[in-house]
Design a protein around this motif. Structure first.
Motif, PDB file in Angstrom:
ATOM      1  N   TRP A 197      12.066   0.935  -3.671  1.00  0.00           N
ATOM      2  CA  TRP A 197      12.017   1.579  -4.966  1.00  0.00           C
ATOM      3  C   TRP A 197      11.311   0.692  -5.972  1.00  0.00           C
ATOM      4  N   HIS A 198      10.553   1.335  -6.829  1.00  0.00           N
ATOM      5  CA  HIS A 198       9.936   0.621  -7.950  1.00  0.00           C
ATOM      6  C   HIS A 198      11.009   0.488  -9.046  1.00  0.00           C
ATOM      7  N   PRO A 199      11.051  -0.638  -9.748  1.00  0.00           N
ATOM      8  CA  PRO A 199      12.118  -0.834 -10.731  1.00  0.00           C
ATOM      9  C   PRO A 199      12.023   0.063 -11.981  1.00  0.00           C
ATOM     10  N   SER A 200      10.841   0.573 -12.300  1.00  0.00           N
ATOM     11  CA  SER A 200      10.742   1.374 -13.522  1.00  0.00           C
ATOM     12  C   SER A 200      10.005   2.705 -13.351  1.00  0.00           C
ATOM     13  N   LEU A 201       9.392   2.930 -12.206  1.00  0.00           N
ATOM     14  CA  LEU A 201       8.686   4.182 -11.946  1.00  0.00           C
ATOM     15  C   LEU A 201       9.424   4.979 -10.876  1.00  0.00           C
ATOM     16  N   PRO A 202       9.316   6.305 -10.901  1.00  0.00           N
ATOM     17  CA  PRO A 202      10.008   7.124  -9.900  1.00  0.00           C
ATOM     18  C   PRO A 202       9.222   7.213  -8.589  1.00  0.00           C
ATOM     19  N   VAL A 203       8.954   6.056  -7.985  1.00  0.00           N
ATOM     20  CA  VAL A 203       8.216   6.027  -6.722  1.00  0.00           C
ATOM     21  C   VAL A 203       8.953   5.169  -5.700  1.00  0.00           C
ATOM     22  N   VAL A 204       8.694   5.493  -4.436  1.00  0.00           N
ATOM     23  CA  VAL A 204       9.232   4.758  -3.297  1.00  0.00           C
ATOM     24  C   VAL A 204       8.058   4.421  -2.393  1.00  0.00           C
ATOM     25  N   VAL A 205       8.040   3.208  -1.842  1.00  0.00           N
ATOM     26  CA  VAL A 205       6.998   2.798  -0.903  1.00  0.00           C
ATOM     27  C   VAL A 205       7.638   2.679   0.475  1.00  0.00           C
ATOM     28  N   THR A 206       7.017   3.345   1.467  1.00  0.00           N
ATOM     29  CA  THR A 206       7.564   3.360   2.825  1.00  0.00           C
ATOM     30  C   THR A 206       6.532   2.884   3.838  1.00  0.00           C
ATOM     31  N   SER A 207       7.037   2.434   4.982  1.00  0.00           N
ATOM     32  CA  SER A 207       6.167   2.072   6.103  1.00  0.00           C
ATOM     33  C   SER A 207       6.338   3.126   7.190  1.00  0.00           C
ATOM     34  N   ALA A 208       5.382   3.135   8.148  1.00  0.00           N
ATOM     35  CA  ALA A 208       5.431   4.169   9.173  1.00  0.00           C
ATOM     36  C   ALA A 208       4.865   3.678  10.497  1.00  0.00           C
ATOM     37  N   ALA A 209       5.202   4.410  11.549  1.00  0.00           N
ATOM     38  CA  ALA A 209       4.733   4.086  12.888  1.00  0.00           C
ATOM     39  C   ALA A 209       3.233   4.301  13.051  1.00  0.00           C
ATOM     40  N   ASP A 210       2.632   5.109  12.163  1.00  0.00           N
ATOM     41  CA  ASP A 210       1.196   5.377  12.270  1.00  0.00           C
ATOM     42  C   ASP A 210       0.339   4.293  11.618  1.00  0.00           C
ATOM     43  N   GLY A 211       0.959   3.224  11.098  1.00  0.00           N
ATOM     44  CA  GLY A 211       0.219   2.123  10.503  1.00  0.00           C
ATOM     45  C   GLY A 211      -0.143   2.322   9.048  1.00  0.00           C
ATOM     46  N   VAL A 212       0.352   3.396   8.447  1.00  0.00           N
ATOM     47  CA  VAL A 212       0.032   3.706   7.047  1.00  0.00           C
ATOM     48  C   VAL A 212       1.255   3.452   6.180  1.00  0.00           C
ATOM     49  N   VAL A 213       1.027   2.810   5.043  1.00  0.00           N
ATOM     50  CA  VAL A 213       2.062   2.623   4.029  1.00  0.00           C
ATOM     51  C   VAL A 213       1.848   3.715   2.997  1.00  0.00           C
ATOM     52  N   ARG A 214       2.936   4.340   2.567  1.00  0.00           N
ATOM     53  CA  ARG A 214       2.809   5.457   1.632  1.00  0.00           C
ATOM     54  C   ARG A 214       3.651   5.226   0.380  1.00  0.00           C
ATOM     55  N   MET A 215       3.086   5.655  -0.755  1.00  0.00           N
ATOM     56  CA  MET A 215       3.839   5.693  -1.997  1.00  0.00           C
ATOM     57  C   MET A 215       4.206   7.150  -2.255  1.00  0.00           C
ATOM     58  N   TRP A 216       5.485   7.395  -2.487  1.00  0.00           N
ATOM     59  CA  TRP A 216       6.008   8.740  -2.684  1.00  0.00           C
ATOM     60  C   TRP A 216       6.498   8.924  -4.105  1.00  0.00           C
ATOM     61  N   ASP A 217       6.297  10.096  -4.651  1.00  0.00           N
ATOM     62  CA  ASP A 217       6.918  10.493  -5.903  1.00  0.00           C
ATOM     63  C   ASP A 217       8.359  10.872  -5.563  1.00  0.00           C
ATOM     64  N   ALA A 218       9.301  10.091  -6.051  1.00  0.00           N
ATOM     65  CA  ALA A 218      10.705  10.303  -5.696  1.00  0.00           C
ATOM     66  C   ALA A 218      11.265  11.599  -6.281  1.00  0.00           C
ATOM     67  N   ARG A 219      10.672  12.087  -7.331  1.00  0.00           N
ATOM     68  CA  ARG A 219      11.147  13.331  -7.949  1.00  0.00           C
ATOM     69  C   ARG A 219      10.659  14.565  -7.202  1.00  0.00           C
ATOM     70  N   GLN A 220       9.406  14.529  -6.764  1.00  0.00           N
ATOM     71  CA  GLN A 220       8.789  15.687  -6.126  1.00  0.00           C
ATOM     72  C   GLN A 220       8.859  15.643  -4.598  1.00  0.00           C
ATOM     73  N   GLY A 221       9.032  14.442  -4.035  1.00  0.00           N
ATOM     74  CA  GLY A 221       9.035  14.314  -2.581  1.00  0.00           C
ATOM     75  C   GLY A 221       7.655  14.434  -1.975  1.00  0.00           C
ATOM     76  N   THR A 222       6.622  14.101  -2.766  1.00  0.00           N
ATOM     77  CA  THR A 222       5.245  14.208  -2.298  1.00  0.00           C
ATOM     78  C   THR A 222       4.590  12.835  -2.237  1.00  0.00           C
ATOM     79  N   VAL A 223       3.603  12.700  -1.365  1.00  0.00           N
ATOM     80  CA  VAL A 223       2.865  11.455  -1.223  1.00  0.00           C
ATOM     81  C   VAL A 223       1.897  11.309  -2.390  1.00  0.00           C
ATOM     82  N   VAL A 224       1.954  10.160  -3.054  1.00  0.00           N
ATOM     83  CA  VAL A 224       1.061   9.854  -4.168  1.00  0.00           C
ATOM     84  C   VAL A 224      -0.173   9.119  -3.660  1.00  0.00           C
ATOM     85  N   SER A 225       0.038   8.162  -2.739  1.00  0.00           N
ATOM     86  CA  SER A 225      -1.066   7.350  -2.210  1.00  0.00           C
ATOM     87  C   SER A 225      -0.773   6.913  -0.784  1.00  0.00           C
TER      88      SER A 225
END
Length: 77
Positions: A1-29
């Motif tokens: 979790w980011h300390p001040s933004l509503p985003v979560v950063v996750t890792s994955a088996a496909d080798g891609v790191v993703r930033m998610w909008d925690a409110r919408q449940g959508t990938v930001v980057s």
């Protein structure tokens, strides 16, 4: 979790790191640079030059990467 933004950063088996909008449940980057499963992600919020947020990742491809958020720039690989 980011300390001040509503985003979560996750890792994955496909080798891609993703930033998610925690409110919408959508990938930001997607952050690409690994060729195997990403095993660990650590955020360093405001630690970059000018207060840029950084994410350090480690992969089963035996590499570590540093990404600047939210620019998707690979700073170190």
């Amino acid at each position: 979790w980011h300390p001040s933004l509503p985003v979560v950063v996750t890792s994955a088996a496909d080798g891609v790191v993703r930033m998610w909008d925690a409110r919408q449940g959508t990938v930001v980057s997607d952050y690409k640079g690994h060729t195997d499963m990403v095993l660990d992600v650590k955020g360093f919020w405001g630690a970059g030059v000018g207060g840029v947020d950084l994410v350090l990742t480690a992969s089963d491809d035996h590499t570590a990467r540093v990404f600047a958020l939210p620019t998707q720039n690979l700073l170190q690989g």
